[in-house]
Design a protein around this motif. Sequence first.
Motif, PDB file in Angstrom:
ATOM      1  N   LEU A 110     -59.056  18.535  20.626  1.00 27.65           N
ATOM      2  CA  LEU A 110     -59.188  17.243  21.212  1.00 27.65           C
ATOM      3  C   LEU A 110     -60.804  17.030  21.363  1.00 27.65           C
ATOM      4  O   LEU A 110     -61.684  17.817  21.527  1.00 27.65           O
ATOM      5  CB  LEU A 110     -58.889  17.313  22.704  1.00 27.65           C
ATOM      6  N   ILE A 111     -61.185  15.745  20.873  1.00 28.45           N
ATOM      7  CA  ILE A 111     -62.641  15.363  21.068  1.00 28.45           C
ATOM      8  C   ILE A 111     -62.802  14.338  21.915  1.00 28.45           C
ATOM      9  O   ILE A 111     -62.295  13.098  21.852  1.00 28.45           O
ATOM     10  CB  ILE A 111     -62.873  14.636  19.408  1.00 28.45           C
ATOM     11  N   TYR A 112     -63.399  14.698  23.067  1.00 31.81           N
ATOM     12  CA  TYR A 112     -63.504  13.903  24.341  1.00 31.81           C
ATOM     13  C   TYR A 112     -64.700  12.944  24.299  1.00 31.81           C
ATOM     14  O   TYR A 112     -65.711  13.332  23.761  1.00 31.81           O
ATOM     15  CB  TYR A 112     -63.757  14.524  25.429  1.00 31.81           C
ATOM     16  N   GLY A 113     -64.371  11.760  24.811  1.00 30.78           N
ATOM     17  CA  GLY A 113     -65.654  10.754  24.937  1.00 30.78           C
ATOM     18  C   GLY A 113     -66.422  11.458  26.211  1.00 30.78           C
ATOM     19  O   GLY A 113     -66.220  12.337  26.938  1.00 30.78           O
ATOM     20  N   HIS A 131     -59.839  10.728  24.502  1.00 28.58           N
ATOM     21  CA  HIS A 131     -59.991  11.963  23.549  1.00 28.58           C
ATOM     22  C   HIS A 131     -59.155  11.791  22.229  1.00 28.58           C
ATOM     23  O   HIS A 131     -58.148  10.850  22.298  1.00 28.58           O
ATOM     24  CB  HIS A 131     -59.527  13.205  24.170  1.00 28.58           C
ATOM     25  N   ASN A 132     -59.762  12.063  21.296  1.00 25.59           N
ATOM     26  CA  ASN A 132     -58.970  11.838  19.761  1.00 25.59           C
ATOM     27  C   ASN A 132     -58.487  13.051  19.599  1.00 25.59           C
ATOM     28  O   ASN A 132     -59.167  14.354  19.538  1.00 25.59           O
ATOM     29  CB  ASN A 132     -60.143  11.271  18.881  1.00 25.59           C
ATOM     30  N   ASP A 133     -57.358  13.208  19.101  1.00 24.34           N
ATOM     31  CA  ASP A 133     -56.439  14.683  18.972  1.00 24.34           C
ATOM     32  C   ASP A 133     -56.039  14.809  17.681  1.00 24.34           C
ATOM     33  O   ASP A 133     -55.565  13.849  16.933  1.00 24.34           O
ATOM     34  CB  ASP A 133     -55.402  14.640  19.680  1.00 24.34           C
ATOM     35  N   VAL A 134     -56.411  16.118  17.118  1.00 27.73           N
ATOM     36  CA  VAL A 134     -55.917  16.591  15.955  1.00 27.73           C
ATOM     37  C   VAL A 134     -55.137  17.566  15.917  1.00 27.73           C
ATOM     38  O   VAL A 134     -55.014  18.676  16.620  1.00 27.73           O
ATOM     39  CB  VAL A 134     -56.953  17.080  15.135  1.00 27.73           C
ATOM     40  N   VAL A 339     -46.333  23.181   7.061  1.00 27.31           N
ATOM     41  CA  VAL A 339     -47.390  22.805   7.896  1.00 27.31           C
ATOM     42  C   VAL A 339     -47.602  21.313   7.986  1.00 27.31           C
ATOM     43  O   VAL A 339     -47.883  20.735   7.063  1.00 27.31           O
ATOM     44  CB  VAL A 339     -48.736  23.753   7.340  1.00 27.31           C
ATOM     45  N   GLU A 340     -47.819  20.977   9.316  1.00 28.62           N
ATOM     46  CA  GLU A 340     -47.966  19.537   9.580  1.00 28.62           C
ATOM     47  C   GLU A 340     -49.285  19.272  10.274  1.00 28.62           C
ATOM     48  O   GLU A 340     -49.686  20.009  11.046  1.00 28.62           O
ATOM     49  CB  GLU A 340     -46.697  19.248  10.456  1.00 28.62           C
ATOM     50  N   ILE A 341     -50.017  18.226   9.772  1.00 31.09           N
ATOM     51  CA  ILE A 341     -51.351  17.890  10.185  1.00 31.09           C
ATOM     52  C   ILE A 341     -51.411  16.719  10.546  1.00 31.09           C
ATOM     53  O   ILE A 341     -50.901  15.829   9.711  1.00 31.09           O
ATOM     54  CB  ILE A 341     -52.441  18.283   9.169  1.00 31.09           C
ATOM     55  N   THR A 342     -51.638  16.218  11.864  1.00 28.01           N
ATOM     56  CA  THR A 342     -51.555  14.662  12.232  1.00 28.01           C
ATOM     57  C   THR A 342     -52.881  14.567  13.129  1.00 28.01           C
ATOM     58  O   THR A 342     -53.199  15.270  13.721  1.00 28.01           O
ATOM     59  CB  THR A 342     -50.292  14.647  13.142  1.00 28.01           C
ATOM     60  N   TRP A 343     -53.357  13.315  12.884  1.00 29.73           N
ATOM     61  CA  TRP A 343     -54.672  12.731  13.408  1.00 29.73           C
ATOM     62  C   TRP A 343     -54.944  11.174  13.593  1.00 29.73           C
ATOM     63  O   TRP A 343     -53.846  10.577  12.672  1.00 29.73           O
ATOM     64  CB  TRP A 343     -55.728  13.093  12.892  1.00 29.73           C
ATOM     65  N   PRO A 344     -55.520  10.854  14.361  1.00 31.98           N
ATOM     66  CA  PRO A 344     -55.632   9.451  14.465  1.00 31.98           C
ATOM     67  C   PRO A 344     -56.451   8.469  13.311  1.00 31.98           C
ATOM     68  O   PRO A 344     -57.619   9.114  12.928  1.00 31.98           O
ATOM     69  CB  PRO A 344     -56.341   9.174  15.917  1.00 31.98           C
ATOM     70  N   LYS A 353     -66.731   7.776  17.530  1.00 34.41           N
ATOM     71  CA  LYS A 353     -66.200   9.165  17.859  1.00 34.41           C
ATOM     72  C   LYS A 353     -64.912   9.275  17.005  1.00 34.41           C
ATOM     73  O   LYS A 353     -64.878  10.203  16.228  1.00 34.41           O
ATOM     74  CB  LYS A 353     -66.087   9.370  19.098  1.00 34.41           C
ATOM     75  N   ALA A 354     -64.014   8.361  17.054  1.00 35.48           N
ATOM     76  CA  ALA A 354     -62.839   8.277  16.209  1.00 35.48           C
ATOM     77  C   ALA A 354     -62.992   8.281  14.884  1.00 35.48           C
ATOM     78  O   ALA A 354     -62.338   8.977  14.129  1.00 35.48           O
ATOM     79  CB  ALA A 354     -61.882   7.211  16.910  1.00 35.48           C
ATOM     80  N   TYR A 355     -63.818   7.543  14.252  1.00 32.52           N
ATOM     81  CA  TYR A 355     -64.087   7.516  13.058  1.00 32.52           C
ATOM     82  C   TYR A 355     -64.611   8.813  12.399  1.00 32.52           C
ATOM     83  O   TYR A 355     -64.098   9.257  11.304  1.00 32.52           O
ATOM     84  CB  TYR A 355     -64.891   6.385  12.488  1.00 32.52           C
ATOM     85  N   GLU A 356     -65.521   9.525  13.114  1.00 35.38           N
ATOM     86  CA  GLU A 356     -65.771  10.870  12.760  1.00 35.38           C
ATOM     87  C   GLU A 356     -64.853  11.837  12.569  1.00 35.38           C
ATOM     88  O   GLU A 356     -64.721  12.637  11.609  1.00 35.38           O
ATOM     89  CB  GLU A 356     -67.256  11.427  13.602  1.00 35.38           C
ATOM     90  N   VAL A 357     -63.750  11.844  13.516  1.00 38.13           N
ATOM     91  CA  VAL A 357     -62.691  12.657  13.536  1.00 38.13           C
ATOM     92  C   VAL A 357     -61.834  12.400  12.082  1.00 38.13           C
ATOM     93  O   VAL A 357     -61.545  13.254  11.346  1.00 38.13           O
ATOM     94  CB  VAL A 357     -61.746  12.501  14.711  1.00 38.13           C
TER      95      VAL A 357
END
Length: 650
Positions: A110-113, A131-134, A339-344, A353-357
């Motif tokens: 989680l990447i928090y604001g 927060h942006n989650d992976v 394996v499953e990888i999901t992100w916004p 912040k969201a774009y850097e994720v």
Amino acid sequence: MKNLTRFLLAVILLFFFGASVMAQPSDRLRLEDSVIGWKTVYSFKGKQYKPLTVDGQTFSPYQQSIRDSFTAWMQRSYVPIGGFGDIYQRDFTSRQNKYPMPQSIGSTALIYGMQQNSRTGKYEMISNEDHNDVFIYTNTLAGINNAALLSSQDGFYFTMARDNYASTFTSKPVIDATKEFGLHDDSRFSKYMVYFLSQSWVTVVLIPGNKLPIVQLTKGEVLALCEKGIQRELEEKKSEARHMSSNDPSYYAGVIKDLDEKQYPQCMKNLNALKEKYKNRLNEPAVLYGWAGPSFADFVNNNTTLFVEEWYQDIPGYPVYRYTKEAIENSKKDKPLWVEITWPLQKKGTRVKAYEVHKAMLRYFNYDYVYNYFFDPEKVKGIAYTPSNADEQREQLQRLKKHYTFADNKTLPQGTFFVDDFSANAVGDRPAGWSDSKANPATVVELKGRTGKWVQPGKGNTLSPAIALKKPLPENFTLSFDMATDEFTARTGGALGISLSSYPTTSEGLTVANSKGTELSARIEAGNEADYNNNNYRGSAEIKINSTVNNYEGAFYSTYDLREFTNKKTMLHVSIKVNNGMATLLINNKEVAVSKDFKKDYCKDCACKGLPAGTQFRNLYFTNYTQNWSPDGKSNEVHIYISNIKITKE
């Protein structure tokens, strides 16, 4: 888990915001560009586990170590920028207390604001929101929807969007809707299973053969499961009525009578009608109309649009699936099935912040290594995980760390106060010593047919030499620069605003409330030569003085019919000269406006006194006002560029 390094937020923010630098940008802009880092960087070397039992599932020590690998790989692939990173340490496993599903384990990053504390003025992590989650997990799928009426302890049934991994790289509508996110740019992703949950989320599935262990249900199977589900829910509703009114048997007796004599018969009537309708199509693959499938209430209320072809419009619908029995059983073994990888998803030039994720998962997460680690281990035997495009990632972090530690060691000629031709910057970089919002940031470029390097300000964005420029400017000076526009066919092309302000500002770059000051501004916009001889020519150069200083109040301006900057004359030299309170605008070294001639709206007799005595400007800004025009009139391809910026003392 052993805590190798704990980054204390207060120390990080003190490092980024506490240093004394000349002409600082706002704290918010600095935060957007700051490499904040992870709350904890984990090391799992030597970590030992005992078997873990959750909801009747037993996770072996090796399966638990997979979660650790996911955490370490994520932290090596992404260093949080503009936000504060943490790894979620609870609910790592799938929940099996309701339905039989593959056994799953993993981790969530989680990447928090961050926000400014109104009491202390310091920036703090927003812990429960923004927060942006992976998500990185074994043996699970993102974006599936439980078809609740169909599912029970005997089986789990779910729907997925029809445009799934099978069409991501082949269907033109899917490609057109998602290509701007970058997953179609090269072959890094097309070798794997990729599907978009929406235009907000994407999932990459790593599995041998690119085939999931799922089976699509037939219409006959769905109808049979509906009957079982109706009977099951009928009993659940009866049980709930008895429980809720245990002290009043007459009440629940009435509820149960209504269920038995009205609702259940109505459900079966509608279900039997569907069975009759599809009696010759029971072996066809089932595609449901709604993502959640039918409900008991739907059958009671005659809302029995079950399959997609029953809807009056042509819509994709939702295929309904089940996991294979072999998948559920084999998921208990050490080796994951997939394996499953999901992100916004996030577009470039939008939320920082969201774009850097998104960028980290797009450019730096090493999908090939993860695939080989589990499914072709000889290829990575004895090789540690490293990010993809590691040099690019390293250079990006170095640029960001140096961006606000700008050191101008140039020896300037006599009389020169400031100069920047951007020659010290690499193409593609943000200009060193300059500040803007990273949402649609400025970029250093080279222009075909033009010498030197130029800066392309982001559309709608404001760019300032906030670090490189000393404060205040001399009282008498000349600001000069070159500007260029792309060719265009609309009525206007590149447009640039220039602002010099004497107002004091806060650490956020906002004007101090109730303060007095003066702004000297200009706006330059290219026009189309096809409109030279009609009333639609829009090329112009406007200069304005707007002051709140006593005896100088008001806005005075002059507008020049700019024919030197057009769709064919795409380069211009601009100078703004201030001398003894008089402001002058020069175009290609020709004087086109002088402050003594500026006018004020609705006041013919008002005379412009120029700038208040002793005015010294504290801030310089360039703003891109270019409209979204382009040669084809459709795409957003027209840009404005600036270079050779110079301030000389008069």
